[in-house]
Design a protein around this motif. Structure first.
Motif, short mmCIF file in Angstrom:
data_model
loop_
_atom_site.label_atom_id
_atom_site.label_comp_id
_atom_site.label_asym_id
_atom_site.label_seq_id
_atom_site.Cartn_x
_atom_site.Cartn_y
_atom_site.Cartn_z
N ARG A 191 -65.78 31.75 59.13
CA ARG A 191 -66.22 30.57 58.39
C ARG A 191 -66.69 30.96 56.99
NH1 ARG A 191 -71.07 29.58 60.98
NH2 ARG A 191 -70.84 31.67 61.85
N GLU A 192 -66.61 30.01 56.08
CA GLU A 192 -67.21 30.12 54.76
C GLU A 192 -67.97 28.83 54.49
OE1 GLU A 192 -64.40 31.25 51.70
OE2 GLU A 192 -63.16 32.29 53.20
N GLY A 193 -69.05 28.93 53.72
CA GLY A 193 -69.84 27.75 53.40
C GLY A 193 -70.56 27.19 54.60
N SER A 194 -70.79 28.02 55.62
CA SER A 194 -71.37 27.56 56.87
C SER A 194 -72.26 28.63 57.46
CB SER A 194 -70.26 27.23 57.87
OG SER A 194 -70.75 27.13 59.19
N SER A 195 -73.48 28.27 57.80
CA SER A 195 -74.34 29.17 58.58
C SER A 195 -74.72 28.51 59.90
CB SER A 195 -75.59 29.58 57.79
OG SER A 195 -76.38 28.45 57.48
N SER A 196 -73.93 27.53 60.33
CA SER A 196 -74.12 26.91 61.64
C SER A 196 -72.78 26.82 62.34
CB SER A 196 -74.77 25.53 61.50
OG SER A 196 -74.02 24.69 60.65
N LEU A 197 -72.82 27.05 63.65
CA LEU A 197 -71.62 27.05 64.47
C LEU A 197 -71.90 26.22 65.71
CD1 LEU A 197 -68.76 28.57 64.80
CD2 LEU A 197 -70.00 29.98 66.45
N VAL A 198 -71.08 25.20 65.93
CA VAL A 198 -71.22 24.36 67.11
C VAL A 198 -70.29 24.88 68.20
CG1 VAL A 198 -70.98 22.02 68.04
CG2 VAL A 198 -71.81 22.35 65.70
N VAL A 199 -70.84 25.06 69.41
CA VAL A 199 -70.05 25.46 70.57
C VAL A 199 -70.23 24.37 71.63
CG1 VAL A 199 -69.64 27.21 72.34
CG2 VAL A 199 -70.39 27.91 70.05
N TRP A 200 -69.10 23.79 72.09
CA TRP A 200 -69.17 22.64 72.98
C TRP A 200 -68.09 22.70 74.05
CZ3 TRP A 200 -65.74 18.26 73.49
CH2 TRP A 200 -66.25 17.22 74.30
N ASN A 201 -68.49 22.46 75.28
CA ASN A 201 -67.57 22.18 76.38
C ASN A 201 -68.24 21.14 77.26
OD1 ASN A 201 -66.63 22.69 79.37
ND2 ASN A 201 -65.01 23.51 78.05
N PRO A 202 -67.54 20.05 77.63
CA PRO A 202 -68.20 18.96 78.34
C PRO A 202 -68.54 19.26 79.79
CG PRO A 202 -65.87 18.49 78.11
CD PRO A 202 -66.14 19.74 77.31
N GLY A 203 -67.92 20.29 80.38
CA GLY A 203 -68.16 20.55 81.79
C GLY A 203 -67.52 19.49 82.67
N VAL B 85 -65.16 25.35 69.04
CA VAL B 85 -65.91 26.33 68.25
C VAL B 85 -65.78 25.87 66.81
CG1 VAL B 85 -66.21 28.76 67.66
CG2 VAL B 85 -65.32 28.14 69.93
N GLU B 86 -66.87 25.31 66.26
CA GLU B 86 -66.77 24.47 65.07
C GLU B 86 -67.56 25.03 63.89
OE1 GLU B 86 -67.98 20.48 66.13
OE2 GLU B 86 -67.64 20.93 68.25
N ALA B 87 -66.87 25.28 62.79
CA ALA B 87 -67.57 25.54 61.53
C ALA B 87 -68.31 24.28 61.12
CB ALA B 87 -66.57 25.93 60.44
N ALA B 88 -69.57 24.42 60.75
CA ALA B 88 -70.38 23.22 60.52
C ALA B 88 -71.43 23.46 59.44
CB ALA B 88 -71.07 22.80 61.82
N ASN B 89 -71.96 22.37 58.95
CA ASN B 89 -73.25 22.31 58.24
C ASN B 89 -74.08 21.31 59.01
OD1 ASN B 89 -71.21 22.41 55.40
ND2 ASN B 89 -72.57 24.08 55.94
N ALA B 90 -74.76 21.81 60.05
CA ALA B 90 -75.46 20.95 60.99
C ALA B 90 -76.83 21.54 61.31
CB ALA B 90 -74.65 20.80 62.28
#
Length: 289
Positions: free
Chosen positions: A230-242, A263-268
């Motif tokens: 990633r660039e411009g991002s210091s947050s990473l979203v990891v998601w699986n609904p199960g 696995v999401e590059a984010a600003n969150a």
């Protein structure tokens, strides 16, 4: 017939599916790809000699003017419910984007799309933005979302490139590179720190890792490792609904959770941004197999 002002090269064509949703289709010796004009939503990216880099739900009807399940939805200019009284994940996922250019280079095809100023002014009357997304499609995939504040006041920005990645079996998945990284667990509303050198997925997972801008590696038995940078991002979203949530999600097969992970590059979370007048921010994700 879909009308565009852009002159398309021979390897690019605009097509409609049977329900009327419009796509830019790339059929090039380097890569085959499909991008919905609604949402500037990359649905598929299959480099020559590789499997698709993205997962897309076979239960999605791909109706016009709807958010799609899979690929890379663009969450902009807010992520999740950052603006509680507004539509989740912002306006970009269901907005009509303009095709600005399609070009071929020695190692990739580049597609650039943008939201019109008129559309932004209608949807966000108190804000002024210029926003574009660039897709670099080749043996690796790079997506760059560029936002510029063209207003006269500071404007808030949270966003994500909500990337769905395919896996053979979620029980065989590990994420490497997050040991020691702090995260907010959205399921428990707790702030925690990752203690695992190799993170396994056991049931529903919804986390925002923050304070980290390095790469992570996705491993799954029977598949090549994939590195997400990633660039411009210091947050990473990891998601699986199960299994439980997967059974009630729209446009999602009941067992879909077994074959994907986001696995999401984010600003969150703490990585939300405030852009001063004239300031530009670029959020980038790169996927390499």
């Amino acid at each position: 017939m879909i009308v565009t002002t852009v002159s398309l090269p021979d390897f690019a064509v605009l097509e409609c599916n049977s329900r009327g949703r419009e796509y830019l289709c790339i059929r090039h010796p380097l890569v085959n790809a499909r991008i919905s004009l609604t949402g500037a939503h990359l649905v598929s990216c299959r480099p020559a000699g590789q499997a698709d880099l993205l997962w897309f739900s076979e239960a999605d009807d791909e109706l016009p003017d709807t958010a799609l399940r899979g690929g890379i939805p663009i969450c902009w200019p807010w992520f999740g419910n950052d603006r509680p009284d507004a539509l989740a994940h912002g306006i970009a996922r269901t907005a009509r984007w303009e095709l600005l250019s399609v070009e071929s280079f020695p190692d990739h095809v580049r597609v650039i799309m943008g939201l019109s100023e008129e559309l932004i002014a209608t949807a966000l009357p108190d804000e002024s933005w210029v926003v574009q997304v660039a897709f670099e499609l080749g043996q690796m995939l790079k997506v760059s979302l560029k936002s510029r504040n063209v207003g006269t006041a500071v404007q808030p920005l949270s966003q994500a490139l909500h990337t769905y990645l395919p896996v053979r079996d979620i029980d065989q998945v590990e994420l490497v590179g997050l040991s020691g990284v702090k995260f907010f667990d959205k399921l428990t509303n707790e702030e925690r720190q990752e203690s695992n050198e190799r993170l396994s997925i056991r049931g529903e997972l919804d986390r925002i890792y923050h304070g980290y801008n390095g790469p992570v590696t996705l491993t799954c038995a029977g598949m090549p490792d994939r590195t997400i940078d990633r660039e411009g991002s210091s947050s990473l979203v990891v998601w699986n609904p199960g299994p439980k949530k997967s059974s009630v999600l729209s446009q999602f097969p009941a067992d879909g959770y077994r074959r994907m992970i986001c696995v999401e590059a984010a600003n969150a979370g703490p990585d939300r941004r405030l852009l001063a007048p004239g300031e530009t921010h670029i959020l980038t994700t790169t996927i390499m197999a």
